[in-house]
Design an enzyme around this catalytic site. Structure first.
Site, PDB file in Angstrom:
ATOM      1  CG  ASN A  87      -1.868  -1.177   1.241  1.00 14.89           C
ATOM      2  OD1 ASN A  87      -2.392  -1.554   0.202  1.00 14.89           O
ATOM      3  ND2 ASN A  87      -2.095  -1.764   2.407  1.00 14.89           N
ATOM      4  N   GLY A  93      -4.323   3.031   1.592  1.00 12.47           N
ATOM      5  CA  GLY A  93      -4.386   2.209   2.798  1.00 12.47           C
ATOM      6  C   GLY A  93      -3.098   2.107   3.586  1.00 12.47           C
ATOM      7  CD  GLN A  94       2.882   3.813   3.176  1.00 15.93           C
ATOM      8  OE1 GLN A  94       2.746   4.379   2.089  1.00 15.93           O
ATOM      9  NE2 GLN A  94       4.072   3.651   3.746  1.00 15.93           N
ATOM     10  CG  HIS A 100       4.669  -2.281   5.301  1.00 16.89           C
ATOM     11  ND1 HIS A 100       4.724  -0.934   5.572  1.00 16.89           N
ATOM     12  CD2 HIS A 100       3.358  -2.603   5.199  1.00 16.89           C
ATOM     13  CE1 HIS A 100       3.489  -0.459   5.656  1.00 16.89           C
ATOM     14  NE2 HIS A 100       2.639  -1.441   5.424  1.00 16.89           N
ATOM     15  CG  LEU A 101       6.246  -7.046  -0.634  1.00 18.93           C
ATOM     16  CD1 LEU A 101       5.565  -6.022  -1.520  1.00 18.93           C
ATOM     17  CD2 LEU A 101       7.561  -7.511  -1.240  1.00 18.93           C
ATOM     18  CG  HIS A 102       0.638  -6.031   3.557  1.00 22.84           C
ATOM     19  ND1 HIS A 102       0.058  -6.094   4.809  1.00 22.84           N
ATOM     20  CD2 HIS A 102       0.765  -4.716   3.277  1.00 22.84           C
ATOM     21  CE1 HIS A 102      -0.165  -4.864   5.255  1.00 22.84           C
ATOM     22  NE2 HIS A 102       0.255  -4.002   4.351  1.00 22.84           N
TER      23      HIS A 102
HETATM   24  P1  5GP Z   1      -0.366  -0.741   5.929  1.00 22.85           P
HETATM   25  O1  5GP Z   1      -1.755  -0.379   6.407  1.00 22.85           O
HETATM   26  O2  5GP Z   1       0.589   0.402   6.196  1.00 22.85           O
HETATM   27  O3  5GP Z   1      -0.292  -1.255   4.541  1.00 22.85           O
HETATM   28  O4  5GP Z   1       0.082  -1.955   6.824  1.00 22.85           O
HETATM   29  C1  5GP Z   1       0.560  -1.811   8.120  1.00 22.85           C
HETATM   30  C2  5GP Z   1       0.452  -3.153   8.798  1.00 22.85           C
HETATM   31  O5  5GP Z   1       1.267  -3.130   9.948  1.00 22.85           O
HETATM   32  C3  5GP Z   1      -0.970  -3.511   9.249  1.00 22.85           C
HETATM   33  O6  5GP Z   1      -1.379  -4.724   8.620  1.00 22.85           O
HETATM   34  C4  5GP Z   1      -0.834  -3.651  10.761  1.00 22.85           C
HETATM   35  O7  5GP Z   1      -1.619  -4.704  11.279  1.00 22.85           O
HETATM   36  C5  5GP Z   1       0.652  -3.897  10.953  1.00 22.85           C
HETATM   37  N1  5GP Z   1       1.201  -3.424  12.205  1.00 22.85           N
HETATM   38  C6  5GP Z   1       1.026  -2.183  12.754  1.00 22.85           C
HETATM   39  N2  5GP Z   1       1.680  -2.097  13.913  1.00 22.85           N
HETATM   40  C7  5GP Z   1       2.301  -3.295  14.107  1.00 22.85           C
HETATM   41  C8  5GP Z   1       3.134  -3.814  15.145  1.00 22.85           C
HETATM   42  O8  5GP Z   1       3.460  -3.160  16.133  1.00 22.85           O
HETATM   43  N3  5GP Z   1       3.573  -5.094  14.985  1.00 22.85           N
HETATM   44  C9  5GP Z   1       3.247  -5.858  13.907  1.00 22.85           C
HETATM   45  N4  5GP Z   1       3.731  -7.113  13.869  1.00 22.85           N
HETATM   46  N5  5GP Z   1       2.471  -5.399  12.904  1.00 22.85           N
HETATM   47  C10 5GP Z   1       1.989  -4.137  13.011  1.00 22.85           C
END
Ligand code: 5GP
Ligand code: ZN
Length: 114
Positions: A87, A93-94, A100-102
């Site tokens: 994202n 949705g970031q 980071h790569l999901h």
């Molecule tokens: P984004 O929404 O930026 O694409 O994804 C961020 C991701 O980071 C989310 O899926 C969220 O659950 C994960 N995340 C946020 N804080 C933490 C954390 O402290 N530890 C871990 N393991 N994941 C996290």
């Protein structure tokens, strides 16, 4: 970066379940999984969004893909299939501004994505 949650994970300040690491990347389980298998691959270098990466980061971005492949295998979804998502910007949705790569697997996925 002091206020970056993923830099804090890299620094050991916030615990995480690590699945893979190498010189350039670390992968750990997402704390709020969106699929039975859900990990995040991050670079050790803080880069806020994909658009903050430079040409000098191209190899690092490739290493994230390489790590994602290993993580999919580690989570046991390499054969069944997995989805990689990055994202980029809040509008997509970031929510954590350290790229980071999901790596998602263990269930079916629809297309187009939601
Ligand atoms: P984004 O929404 O930026 O694409 O994804 C961020 C991701 O980071 C989310 O899926 C969220 O659950 C994960 N995340 C946020 N804080 C933490 C954390 O402290 N530890 C871990 N393991 N994941 C996290
Ligand atoms: Zn960071």
């Amino acid at each position: 970066m002091k206020d970056c949650v993923f830099c804090r994970i890299l620094g050991g300040e916030i615990p995480a379940t690590t699945l893979y690491e190498d010189d350039a990347t670390v992968a750990f389980r997402d704390v709020n999984p969106a699929a039975p298998a859900h990990a995040l691959v991050i670079p050790r270098k803080h880069i806020a969004t994909l658009d903050d990466a430079t040409a000098a980061d191209a190899e690092l971005l490739g290493k994230m893909m390489w790590a994602a492949r290993a993580v999919a295998a580690e989570m046991g979804v390499a054969k069944s299939g997995y989805r990689l998502v990055m994202n980029t910007h809040a509008g997509a949705g970031q929510s954590v501004f350290h790229i980071h790569l999901h790596v998602l697997g263990g269930r079916g996925f629809t297309w187009p994505p939601g």
